[in-house]
Motif scaffolding. Structure first.
Motif, PDB file in Angstrom:
ATOM      1  N   HIS A  23      -1.883  -0.341   7.183  1.00 39.15           N
ATOM      2  CA  HIS A  23      -2.050  -1.770   6.951  1.00 39.15           C
ATOM      3  C   HIS A  23      -2.555  -1.973   5.528  1.00 39.15           C
ATOM      4  N   LEU A  24      -2.167  -3.091   4.929  1.00 37.48           N
ATOM      5  CA  LEU A  24      -2.555  -3.344   3.547  1.00 37.48           C
ATOM      6  C   LEU A  24      -4.074  -3.442   3.418  1.00 37.48           C
ATOM      7  N   HIS A  75      -4.715  -0.921  -1.800  1.00 32.81           N
ATOM      8  CA  HIS A  75      -3.303  -1.163  -2.133  1.00 32.81           C
ATOM      9  C   HIS A  75      -3.192  -2.209  -3.238  1.00 32.81           C
ATOM     10  N   SER A 135       2.519  -4.368  15.248  1.00 31.88           N
ATOM     11  CA  SER A 135       1.834  -4.247  13.958  1.00 31.88           C
ATOM     12  C   SER A 135       2.550  -3.278  13.027  1.00 31.88           C
ATOM     13  N   LYS A 184       5.116  -5.263  11.334  1.00 31.48           N
ATOM     14  CA  LYS A 184       4.472  -6.138  10.340  1.00 31.48           C
ATOM     15  C   LYS A 184       4.126  -5.360   9.081  1.00 31.48           C
ATOM     16  N   ALA A 185       3.663  -4.112   9.232  1.00 37.31           N
ATOM     17  CA  ALA A 185       3.350  -3.295   8.056  1.00 37.31           C
ATOM     18  C   ALA A 185       4.605  -3.022   7.237  1.00 37.31           C
ATOM     19  N   TRP A 186       5.735  -2.814   7.906  1.00 33.93           N
ATOM     20  CA  TRP A 186       7.015  -2.639   7.191  1.00 33.93           C
ATOM     21  C   TRP A 186       7.373  -3.909   6.436  1.00 33.93           C
ATOM     22  N   ILE A 187       7.234  -5.051   7.093  1.00 33.43           N
ATOM     23  CA  ILE A 187       7.538  -6.328   6.453  1.00 33.43           C
ATOM     24  C   ILE A 187       6.683  -6.518   5.205  1.00 33.43           C
ATOM     25  N   ASP A 188       5.420  -6.122   5.290  1.00 34.13           N
ATOM     26  CA  ASP A 188       4.529  -6.264   4.138  1.00 34.13           C
ATOM     27  C   ASP A 188       4.972  -5.422   2.950  1.00 34.13           C
ATOM     28  N   ARG A 189       5.800  -4.416   3.189  1.00 33.22           N
ATOM     29  CA  ARG A 189       6.304  -3.570   2.100  1.00 33.22           C
ATOM     30  C   ARG A 189       7.627  -4.071   1.537  1.00 33.22           C
ATOM     31  N   VAL A 227       8.008  -8.735  -0.974  1.00 30.23           N
ATOM     32  CA  VAL A 227       7.128  -8.510  -2.120  1.00 30.23           C
ATOM     33  C   VAL A 227       7.603  -9.363  -3.297  1.00 30.23           C
ATOM     34  N   VAL A 280      10.783 -15.140   7.959  1.00 22.53           N
ATOM     35  CA  VAL A 280      10.540 -14.192   6.870  1.00 22.53           C
ATOM     36  C   VAL A 280      11.845 -13.832   6.170  1.00 22.53           C
TER      37      VAL A 280
END
Length: 204
Positions: free
Chosen positions: A49-50, A54, A101, A104-109, A112, A164
């Motif tokens: 998780h971010l 990071h 989750s 979601k962590a993949w989406i956060d990467r 961008v 998204v």
């Protein structure tokens, strides 16, 4: 032609989303035998998780710790794979009314600023992705969340994913849905068969 196949269920072989996402990929391979498939199992190899570390690294601070370095490399791989894929198949079960989750962590990467989208001087969002990217979401849910049901207000799953993807400029999004899976064996069987019919219809 490149396809990115993502699974995020923690249920392993018992996962309906994994079974159905594999069927989507197999049909795509049947249509295009030379399809180059990249597979990511986010449950087995999740990103962190971010964190503030990071954000500091992205701002140019010195990297601290092998774990952070490895995770930053993994995030860059996620981004490159998503950017290069013509087709993305996402196995996305609903957990507690939204996505896992790990997903979601993949989406956060991949969502961008400066990589997959940017804001112009007027504040408008502009996509940086290649045109024509297609995403197929395999959605699985224990309950039913149609617009006319009491649980509709709790649906932060498909709506989140579509929102998204639309935000970063992906306008070709299809959903294969199997819901009501927790309503007993007959309901589960019916839901899976209905999803398989949707997969077949996508490929015609």
């Amino acid at each position: 032609m490149k396809l990115l196949h993502i699974d995020s269920s923690i249920l392993g072989e018992r996962s309906v989303s994994r079974a159905l996402s594999s069927e989507v990929v197999e049909r795509e391979k049947w249509i295009c035998p030379d399809l180059d498939v990249v597979y990511r199992d986010l449950a087995l190899d999740p990103a962190l998780h971010l964190s503030s570390a990071h954000m500091a690294a992205w701002a140019g601070a010195a990297l601290e710790g092998a774990r952070l370095c490895c995770d930053l490399e993994l995030g860059q791989e996620y981004l490159t794979e998503f950017f290069e894929a013509d087709i993305v198949v996402i196995g996305a079960p609903m957990y507690n009314f939204t996505v896992p989750s790990q997903l979601k962590a993949w989406i956060d990467r991949v969502v961008v600023a400066g990589e997959t989208f940017r804001y112009n001087e007027s504040g408008e969002v502009q996509t940086l992705l290649p045109r024509g990217k297609r995403v197929i979401i395999v959605s699985t849910r224990g309950n039913v969340y149609k617009a006319d049901t009491p649980t509709a207000a709790l649906e932060h799953h498909e709506s989140y994913l579509k929102g998204v993807l639309t935000f970063i400029g992906v306008d070709n999004v299809s959903i294969v849905r199997a819901e009501g899976l927790a309503f007993g064996p007959d309901a589960k069987h019916t839901a899976i068969n209905r999803a398989r019919a949707e997969i077949a219809a996508l490929m015609t």
